[in-house]
Design a protein around this motif. Structure first.
Motif, PDB file in Angstrom:
ATOM      1  N   SER A  39      -2.775   5.055   2.913  1.00  0.00           N
ATOM      2  CA  SER A  39      -3.826   3.931   3.013  1.00  0.00           C
ATOM      3  C   SER A  39      -2.920   3.068   3.867  1.00  0.00           C
ATOM      4  O   SER A  39      -1.923   3.408   4.802  1.00  0.00           O
ATOM      5  CB  SER A  39      -3.662   3.161   1.772  1.00  0.00           C
ATOM      6  N   THR A  40      -3.588   1.940   4.165  1.00  0.00           N
ATOM      7  CA  THR A  40      -3.221   0.651   5.077  1.00  0.00           C
ATOM      8  C   THR A  40      -3.075  -0.434   4.546  1.00  0.00           C
ATOM      9  O   THR A  40      -3.839  -0.718   3.191  1.00  0.00           O
ATOM     10  CB  THR A  40      -3.819   0.842   6.278  1.00  0.00           C
ATOM     11  N   ARG A  97      -8.412  -5.373   1.366  1.00  0.00           N
ATOM     12  CA  ARG A  97      -9.202  -6.343   1.803  1.00  0.00           C
ATOM     13  C   ARG A  97     -10.365  -7.042   0.782  1.00  0.00           C
ATOM     14  O   ARG A  97     -10.707  -8.090   1.117  1.00  0.00           O
ATOM     15  CB  ARG A  97     -10.079  -5.628   3.040  1.00  0.00           C
ATOM     16  N   ASP A 155     -14.770   2.639   4.036  1.00  0.00           N
ATOM     17  CA  ASP A 155     -13.252   2.421   3.747  1.00  0.00           C
ATOM     18  C   ASP A 155     -12.442   3.510   4.292  1.00  0.00           C
ATOM     19  O   ASP A 155     -11.472   3.301   4.676  1.00  0.00           O
ATOM     20  CB  ASP A 155     -13.213   2.060   2.316  1.00  0.00           C
ATOM     21  N   PHE A 192      -8.438  10.549  -0.639  1.00  0.00           N
ATOM     22  CA  PHE A 192      -9.583   9.755  -1.140  1.00  0.00           C
ATOM     23  C   PHE A 192     -10.635  10.085  -2.017  1.00  0.00           C
ATOM     24  O   PHE A 192     -11.076   9.228  -2.998  1.00  0.00           O
ATOM     25  CB  PHE A 192      -9.886   8.754   0.069  1.00  0.00           C
ATOM     26  N   PHE A 243      -6.870   4.425  -5.926  1.00  0.00           N
ATOM     27  CA  PHE A 243      -6.997   3.509  -5.032  1.00  0.00           C
ATOM     28  C   PHE A 243      -7.724   2.297  -5.577  1.00  0.00           C
ATOM     29  O   PHE A 243      -8.924   1.914  -5.401  1.00  0.00           O
ATOM     30  CB  PHE A 243      -7.754   4.097  -4.055  1.00  0.00           C
ATOM     31  N   HIS A 280       0.898  -1.230   0.002  1.00  0.00           N
ATOM     32  CA  HIS A 280       0.070   0.184  -0.166  1.00  0.00           C
ATOM     33  C   HIS A 280       0.898   1.350  -0.078  1.00  0.00           C
ATOM     34  O   HIS A 280       2.130   1.210   0.257  1.00  0.00           O
ATOM     35  CB  HIS A 280      -0.883   0.031   1.329  1.00  0.00           C
ATOM     36  N   THR A 333      -9.781   3.510   7.231  1.00  0.00           N
ATOM     37  CA  THR A 333      -8.326   3.938   7.049  1.00  0.00           C
ATOM     38  C   THR A 333      -8.132   5.030   8.207  1.00  0.00           C
ATOM     39  O   THR A 333      -7.043   4.921   8.828  1.00  0.00           O
ATOM     40  CB  THR A 333      -8.089   4.640   5.694  1.00  0.00           C
ATOM     41  N   VAL A 371     -14.416   6.027  -3.489  1.00  0.00           N
ATOM     42  CA  VAL A 371     -14.038   5.003  -2.502  1.00  0.00           C
ATOM     43  C   VAL A 371     -15.181   5.151  -1.262  1.00  0.00           C
ATOM     44  O   VAL A 371     -15.738   6.295  -1.067  1.00  0.00           O
ATOM     45  CB  VAL A 371     -12.780   5.463  -1.809  1.00  0.00           C
ATOM     46  N   GLU A 398      -6.552  -1.407   2.607  1.00  0.00           N
ATOM     47  CA  GLU A 398      -6.773  -1.140   1.112  1.00  0.00           C
ATOM     48  C   GLU A 398      -7.173  -2.461   0.418  1.00  0.00           C
ATOM     49  O   GLU A 398      -7.772  -2.402  -0.734  1.00  0.00           O
ATOM     50  CB  GLU A 398      -5.620  -0.163   0.448  1.00  0.00           C
ATOM     51  N   LEU A 449      -9.522  -0.632  -3.912  1.00  0.00           N
ATOM     52  CA  LEU A 449     -11.020  -0.254  -3.218  1.00  0.00           C
ATOM     53  C   LEU A 449     -11.971   0.114  -4.401  1.00  0.00           C
ATOM     54  O   LEU A 449     -13.143  -0.063  -4.100  1.00  0.00           O
ATOM     55  CB  LEU A 449     -10.750   0.897  -2.293  1.00  0.00           C
ATOM     56  N   GLU A 450     -11.612   0.787  -5.384  1.00  0.00           N
ATOM     57  CA  GLU A 450     -12.217   1.278  -6.489  1.00  0.00           C
ATOM     58  C   GLU A 450     -12.722  -0.015  -7.340  1.00  0.00           C
ATOM     59  O   GLU A 450     -13.931   0.176  -7.605  1.00  0.00           O
ATOM     60  CB  GLU A 450     -11.612   2.524  -7.197  1.00  0.00           C
TER      61      GLU A 450
END
Length: 388
Positions: free
Chosen positions: A107-108, A113, A282, A268, A363, A103, A286, A278, A111, A366-367
Motif C-alpha cells: 500500500s501507500t 484517501r 485504487d 489486493f 485493506f 499503511h 497504488t 478494492v 490507501e 479502501l474497502e
C-alpha cells in the motif's frame, strides 16, 4: 534549524517524460500464455490482468488521481538520513485529536484517501475530529527509495515520531494495518509517553499463533490456526522472496509496469473481502505510485528487516516481544488473511477495545472506510482525556 530537519511543503508532480514512458511500456506489454486452468490457484489470471492492463492503458487518468491526492496538504523532511513524506491534514476543530495513519505493503498513503477528510472534518460536530498525518513509510512511495539498510519497524517508528515532533504534535493516537500495525505497535514501545493509544487492524499473521504450542481454546482459534497454515502453505511465497531476495525481484518490477502491477494486484484481490473488493483504479493508483517512485525494492526490504536475522542493534526480537502498555484497540474484519484472536493479542497489548466488524478485509480503509472511521472515532472517544 538544520536544513535537512526542516519540514517543507510537497506536491506530487510526476514529470511528463515519466508518464510518456509508462504509456509506451503499456502499449507494448506481452502477456504470458495461460494453461487451461484459469483459477487463481497459481496466481493472477491472464483475464484479470488483461482487464487491468486495458484500464491502465486506455481509461485510467493518472493526472486526475494526482490532482485528487494533491487536495491534501503534504510535507517532506529528512529524518535519520532518510527522506520522509507525509500527508498532513489539520482539522479546523480546536478539540481535534492528532492521529497518525500507517499503511503497509503493498500500500501507500493513497490507501487512506477515503477517510482523511471525514476524520479531519466530520459533518456532525458531536463526533470526534482528528488532525490527520499519513506518512509514506521510509522506502515506500513518496518517501523514496531507501538510502541504506536497517529500516525495520522500530527505526521507522522513531523516524515518524520525530516527524510528528517537527509538526508540533506532542501526543497522538496511532493506527496501522499490515506493516503499519507493526510500526504503530513500535510507536507504543519507543514513545509510550507520547502515544495516547494504538488502534490496529491486525492485518498480518504475527498474532496468528505461529509460535503457539497450546491447544486452541475454541473454534475461532482453531480457524485462525487453519487459516495461518493455509497462508504459509499457499500464500506466503511473496513474503519469503521479499525478505530474502528483494533485489532479484526488483529488476522485473523496476523495468516492467505489468510486472509491478501483477506483483501487488494479486494481494489486493486475494486479501480483500469478496463483499467489498478494492476498486480497479485504487489498485492502479497504488501500482502507479510504486512505479513512478521506483520503490519496489526498498519497500520489499521491510520484510528482510522484520522476518530475518538481518536487523540493526536495538530492534531485534527482545524489543519486539516487549509488551505494548499503551491503550490498544483492535478492529477485526472478516475478510482478513488470518482472523485476530483476542486472547493471543492480550499477551502482547493492553487491549481496551475490540470490534468485530460485519464486513471488510485486509485493506479496510479502501474497502469499508465507513467502518474504519467509526472504529477510530469510538476509540478516540474512549481515550480522549489522555490526548492533549
Amino acid at each position: 534549524m538544520d536544513e535537512d530537519a526542516m519540514v517543507r511543503p510537497f506536491r506530487i508532480g510526476v514529470p511528463g517524460p515519466d508518464l510518456d514512458d509508462l504509456r509506451r511500456r503499456l502499449a507494448t506489454v506481452r502477456l504470458p500464455r495461460e494453461l487451461d486452468e484459469t483459477s487463481w490457484s497459481r496466481g493472477v489470471t491472464v483475464e484479470a490482468m488483461g482487464e487491468l492492463l486495458v484500464r491502465w492503458r486506455d481509461g485510467y487518468d493518472w493526472r486526475a488521481e494526482e490532482a485528487e491526492l494533491n487536495r491534501f496538504p503534504q510535507v517532506v523532511t529528512e529524518v535519520d538520513g532518510q527522506r520522509l513524506h507525509a500527508v498532513h491534514r489539520p482539522s479546523p476543530r480546536q478539540d481535534a485529536h492528532p492521529l497518525v495513519l500507517l499503511h503497509g505493503w503493498p500500500s501507500t498513503v493513497a490507501e487512506f484517501r477515503y477517510v482523511i477528510d471525514e476524520l479531519a472534518e466530520p459533518d456532525d460536530p458531536a463526533r470526534p475530529a482528528f488532525h490527520v498525518v499519513v506518512p509514506s513509510l521510509p522506502g515506500f512511495g513518496f518517501s523514496g527509495p531507501l538510502r541504506e539498510g536497517g529500516w525495520g519497524a522500530h527505526r521507522m517508528a522513531r523516524a515518524i515520531d520525530e516527524l510528528l515532533r517537527r509538526l508540533g504534535i506532542n501526543r497522538y493516537l496511532a493506527h496501522g494495518g499490515d506493516a503499519g500495525y507493526q510500526v504503530a505497535a513500535a510507536l507504543g514501545r519507543v514513545a509510550p509517553e507520547r502515544v495516547a493509544g494504538v488502534h490496529l487492524n491486525l492485518g498480518g499473521v504475527g498474532l496468528a499463533g505461529r509460535h503457539r504450542t497450546d491447544e486452541p481454546a475454541d473454534e475461532q482459534e482453531a480457524l485462525a490456526l487453519r487459516r495461518y497454515a493455509e497462508y504459509v502453505q499457499d500464500g506466503s511465497a511473496y513474503a519469503l522472496l521479499n525478505a530474502t531476495r528483494p533485489q532479484t525481484v526488483a529488476y522485473g518490477l523496476a523495468d516492467s509496469p505489468i510486472g509491478q502491477l501483477a506483483w501487488i494486484a494479486e494481494k489486493f484481490m486475494a486479501w480483500a473481502d469478496a463483499a467489498s473488493p478494492v476498486a480497479q483504479d485504487d489498485v492502479l493508483t497504488t501500482a502507479s505510485i510504486y512505479w513512478f517512485t521506483e520503490t519496489a525494492a526498498s519497500s520489499a526490504r521491510f520484510y528482510g528487516e522484520e522476518y530475518t536475522p538481518n536487523r540493526p542493534p536495538g530492534t531485534g526480537p527482545a524489543l519486539e516481544r516487549t509488551y505494548v502498555d499503551v491503550p490498544t484497540a483492535v478492529s477485526s474484519f472478516p475478510g482478513e488473511i488470518v482472523p485476530p484472536i483476542r486472547r493471543w493479542a492480550e499477551e502482547h497489548y493492553r487491549i481496551v477495545r475490540w470490534t468485530e466488524h460485519p464486513a471488510g478485509g485486509h485493506f479496510s480503509a479502501l474497502e469499508r472506510p465507513d467502518l474504519l472511521v467509526e472504529a477510530l472515532r469510538g476509540f478516540a472517544a474512549q481515550v480522549a482525556p489522555s490526548v492533549a
